[in-house]
Write an enzyme that holds these catalytic residues in place. Structure first.
Site, PDB file in Angstrom:
ATOM      1  N   LYS A 191     -44.719  14.936  79.185  1.00  0.00           N
ATOM      2  CA  LYS A 191     -44.861  13.618  78.465  1.00  0.00           C
ATOM      3  C   LYS A 191     -45.476  12.524  79.299  1.00  0.00           C
ATOM      4  O   LYS A 191     -45.040  12.252  80.376  1.00  0.00           O
ATOM      5  CB  LYS A 191     -43.292  13.359  77.956  1.00  0.00           C
ATOM      6  CG  LYS A 191     -43.418  12.892  76.679  1.00  0.00           C
ATOM      7  CD  LYS A 191     -41.974  12.676  76.083  1.00  0.00           C
ATOM      8  CE  LYS A 191     -41.477  12.172  74.786  1.00  0.00           C
ATOM      9  NZ  LYS A 191     -40.252  11.818  74.583  1.00  0.00           N
TER      10      LYS A 191
HETATM   11  C1  E4P Z   1     -39.680  10.979  71.386  1.00  0.00           C
HETATM   12  O1  E4P Z   1     -40.160  11.959  71.973  1.00  0.00           O
HETATM   13  C2  E4P Z   1     -38.711   9.984  72.002  1.00  0.00           C
HETATM   14  O2  E4P Z   1     -37.654  10.861  72.731  1.00  0.00           O
HETATM   15  C3  E4P Z   1     -37.785   9.363  70.806  1.00  0.00           C
HETATM   16  O3  E4P Z   1     -37.973   9.949  69.393  1.00  0.00           O
HETATM   17  C4  E4P Z   1     -37.587   7.871  70.853  1.00  0.00           C
HETATM   18  O4  E4P Z   1     -36.956   7.373  69.854  1.00  0.00           O
HETATM   19  P1  E4P Z   1     -36.146   6.166  69.822  1.00  0.00           P
HETATM   20  O5  E4P Z   1     -37.038   5.126  69.234  1.00  0.00           O
HETATM   21  O6  E4P Z   1     -34.801   6.526  68.967  1.00  0.00           O
HETATM   22  O7  E4P Z   1     -35.680   5.789  71.223  1.00  0.00           O
END
Ligand code: E4P
Length: 214
Positions: A83
């Protein structure tokens, strides 16, 4: 549509894995910090529970440093997806990783041009954050509109980068992501529970149980 679980909590992943419908896992630094454990160790354990793409996020840094960290994550297991943040350095790192055959998930995507840039750099996945866009715009559809627009743009050019609808807050977001054509929804555990349970199902079962007794 694929369902990933959006958590670094091992108990949640283990429980969801028993349902047989989880295709992958996404983590991020906040989710890892919440568990109070080392990233590498957590990711290694997740690979024993889910046989599918598992996103591990590199720390924001110059591209060379992100690539170095990515190589060490990639050695943990072939299912690891790196990521990478949607920044200039992230785009450079994505390009390099893609040239080395390492799969990436470009995260924190909030516009079609960002998604196009990530795809151009060879990203395997892009992650538009639909919940955060809805929060930011105070709209219930801005996030899913973005997913739909990215879908159209990618399809216009036969772009194979997959779209992960991320930052999902409730089941309505899953519906919206599916209708907008997301390839994947990455979903918190509590929302996965809500995707199976429904008060009318529970009520209907109680009625059938009573009828069966008679
Ligand atoms: C995606 O890969 C992220 O881990 C996640 O969806 C972030 O979401 P949030 O806005 O709830 O932190």
């Amino acid at each position: 549509m694929q369902f990933f679980i959006d958590t670094a909590n091992i108990d949640e992943i283990r429980t969801a894995s028993t349902w047989g419908i989880i295709d992958g896992v996404t983590t991020n630094p906040s989710l890892i910090a919440r568990e109070g454990r080392n990233l590498g160790e957590t990711i290694r354990e997740i690979t024993t529970l889910i046989d599918g793409p598992i996103s591990a996020e590199v720390q924001e840094a110059p591209a060379e440093a992100m690539v170095k960290e990515a190589f060490s994550f990639a050695q943990i297991h072939p299912n690891i997806i790196i990521k990478v943040p949607m920044t200039f350095e992230g785009i450079k790192a994505t390009k390099t990783l893609s040239a080395h055959g390492i799969k990436t998930n470009v995260t924190l995507v909030f516009s079609v041009p960002q998604a196009l840039m990530a795809a151009k750099a060879g990203a395997t996945y892009v992650s538009p954050f639909i919940g955060r866009i809805d929060d930011f715009t105070a709209s219930e559809r801005a996030g899913s509109d973005l997913v739909q627009d990215i879908r159209i743009a990618f399809d216009n050019y036969g772009i194979e980068t997959k779209i992960i609808a991320a930052s999902i807050r409730h089941t309505q977001h899953v519906t919206q992501a599916a209708l907008a054509g997301a390839d994947v929804a990455t979903i918190p555990f509590r929302v996965l529970l809500d995707m199976i349970e429904h008060p009318l199902t529970t009520k209907g079962l109680a009625i059938f149980r009573d009828a069966a007794k008679k």
